[in-house]
Design a protein around this motif. Sequence first.
Motif, PDB file in Angstrom:
ATOM      1  N   SER A 278       0.809  -1.226   0.000  1.00 50.90           N
ATOM      2  CA  SER A 278       0.000   0.000   0.000  1.00 50.90           C
ATOM      3  C   SER A 278       0.842   1.277   0.000  1.00 50.90           C
ATOM      4  O   SER A 278       0.436   2.301  -0.534  1.00 50.90           O
ATOM      5  CB  SER A 278      -0.932   0.013   1.220  1.00 50.90           C
ATOM      6  OG  SER A 278      -0.185  -0.113   2.421  1.00 50.90           O
ATOM      7  N   SER A 279       2.015   1.206   0.576  1.00 51.13           N
ATOM      8  CA  SER A 279       2.878   2.390   0.664  1.00 51.13           C
ATOM      9  C   SER A 279       3.718   2.547  -0.601  1.00 51.13           C
ATOM     10  O   SER A 279       4.456   1.627  -0.981  1.00 51.13           O
ATOM     11  CB  SER A 279       3.795   2.272   1.879  1.00 51.13           C
ATOM     12  OG  SER A 279       4.792   3.264   1.856  1.00 51.13           O
ATOM     13  N   SER A 280       3.640   3.707  -1.232  1.00 52.18           N
ATOM     14  CA  SER A 280       4.450   3.976  -2.428  1.00 52.18           C
ATOM     15  C   SER A 280       5.928   4.006  -2.087  1.00 52.18           C
ATOM     16  O   SER A 280       6.768   3.590  -2.884  1.00 52.18           O
ATOM     17  CB  SER A 280       4.031   5.316  -3.058  1.00 52.18           C
ATOM     18  OG  SER A 280       2.696   5.258  -3.512  1.00 52.18           O
ATOM     19  N   VAL A 281       6.242   4.503  -0.892  1.00 55.42           N
ATOM     20  CA  VAL A 281       7.640   4.555  -0.460  1.00 55.42           C
ATOM     21  C   VAL A 281       8.206   3.140  -0.366  1.00 55.42           C
ATOM     22  O   VAL A 281       9.315   2.858  -0.842  1.00 55.42           O
ATOM     23  CB  VAL A 281       7.772   5.277   0.901  1.00 55.42           C
ATOM     24  CG1 VAL A 281       9.203   5.175   1.418  1.00 55.42           C
ATOM     25  CG2 VAL A 281       7.353   6.729   0.770  1.00 55.42           C
ATOM     26  N   SER A 282       7.437   2.241   0.221  1.00 58.04           N
ATOM     27  CA  SER A 282       7.893   0.854   0.357  1.00 58.04           C
ATOM     28  C   SER A 282       8.031   0.182  -1.008  1.00 58.04           C
ATOM     29  O   SER A 282       8.976  -0.581  -1.235  1.00 58.04           O
ATOM     30  CB  SER A 282       6.907   0.069   1.225  1.00 58.04           C
ATOM     31  OG  SER A 282       6.821   0.624   2.518  1.00 58.04           O
ATOM     32  N   LYS A 283       7.084   0.469  -1.896  1.00 56.06           N
ATOM     33  CA  LYS A 283       7.117  -0.142  -3.220  1.00 56.06           C
ATOM     34  C   LYS A 283       8.360   0.271  -3.993  1.00 56.06           C
ATOM     35  O   LYS A 283       9.067  -0.585  -4.541  1.00 56.06           O
ATOM     36  CB  LYS A 283       5.866   0.250  -4.015  1.00 56.06           C
ATOM     37  CG  LYS A 283       5.821  -0.383  -5.404  1.00 56.06           C
ATOM     38  CD  LYS A 283       4.503  -0.095  -6.105  1.00 56.06           C
ATOM     39  CE  LYS A 283       4.441   1.325  -6.616  1.00 56.06           C
ATOM     40  NZ  LYS A 283       3.247   1.532  -7.475  1.00 56.06           N
TER      41      LYS A 283
END
Length: 508
Positions: free
Chosen positions: A257-262
């Motif tokens: 869900s997190s763009s940063v994590s992706k």
Amino acid sequence: MRNDFNNKEKLIFRMLTDSIIVGVFAGLFSVFYKFIISKMGILRHNLYNEFNIKSIAIIICLAIIISFIIYNLLKWAPLSGGSGIPQIRGEILGKFQMDEFPTIVSKIVGGGLGNLMGFSLGREGPSIQMGGAAAKLIGKILKRPPDEIKYMITAGAAAGLAAAFNAPLAGCIFAIEELHKSYSRFVLLPALIASIIANYISFVIMGVDNTFSFTMANSLPMNLVWVAIIVGLLTGVVGGIYNELISKFQDLFKSISSSVSKYALLMIVTIIIGFTFIEGTGGGHELLEDMAANKFSVKYILAILLIKLIYTTFCYGSGVQGGIFLPVLVIGGCCGALIFAMLSKNMSVNDYYINFLILGMSGILASVVRSPILSVILVSEMTSSFSHLLSLSLVVITSFYVAESLKIAPIYDTLFERQLKDRNLLATHRKELGDYSIFEYTITDGLAIVGMSIKEINFPKHIIILSIERDNHEFVPSALDVILIGDKLTVLVNSEDAFEIDSFFKRE
């Protein structure tokens, strides 16, 4: 276009002249993108040349900046992610509505920066979508009717592929086999003209060269033709695995869900690959050239095959800008090289090493894309190997049926269906290319409507059959006219119903 339909000569002439303009601009964008990718490839090798604190710090900073830019580009132009081929098909069928200028900018900048980082993605998909986007923009500037613009988009997409790989015939076949999945004079001639013009632009700017410098010097003798079947078996299985992995990695990134994590996951894997196995980064053009010039060890070929297979599908699953043709060709080349390595121990096949590579390239395309004619023509044009159609056809047929037997759908069909489920990508307001579409369909054996009168057919949506062409004679049908094999129907439909009608005429 409805007003011009009765004057088809005038209509076709205007579409052909427009396709010249489309070919010029699609060719220019494709060549420019090819230039950007080549320069970014050089910079990428310099980035990963030394493994030390300084170089790691630089690459991490670049990764953060590039992630931010790509994220915002995809937010600005949501339909610019991935290869762009499913988006072009959706545009033609009225399901998507790409913004031309943002899409072009996103493809160039995002694709270029991704290549700099080392994403294992190719240039053909972005070139195709940029060509289609440029054509759409030209059509709107010239104030062409909505349906003409859709055929211009097809021609632009074909031209983008032609210029990317110096393969004009493949561009034309791509328009028929992959975008429209049926023959039409409104598709064939504009696509061919635009592809030739775009290829000419590429030759003028980049030089008259094939995409690859290697070619089949010797034809496989008749007693070795069975080799193509062996290569086809392997590429069919590997292609099926490739398609399945893309779906799995798309699911993986969608679950984050997190763009940063992706983007952190994407960049961490990319940096690791860059420092440990830089051959796995980028599209793989130079790697294929090196593979053709030097016979690699079996261990090295297996390493390339596995890393390209997993890393390419991983990168594509993330949704960033980039295509799959070139990395897929590398995987196919590895398959051919592995078969060669196994057979060369007990057989005298050293004179046919390049044949194995090219057979693998054709076979993997056929299994992944499931467009057999395109697979033969594209690889033939890229390698200037037109005297080996028998072996190429055999490997493509084998690979195609192996992939079909695995019950794994063609990659672009899968990607298109997945995008149709994303409500953020679907065109939700009135279509800017109009609320109607004209399509041509050739009736083939196996369709349920063969032998039925028009009034007996239960179409999924309302359509108007404008004309039927039978035995070179065209007539306006009545409700009592019976549909026969070989009939060419020209139909008018609401744009929002185009996908359902298109599926109806191609369902057996």
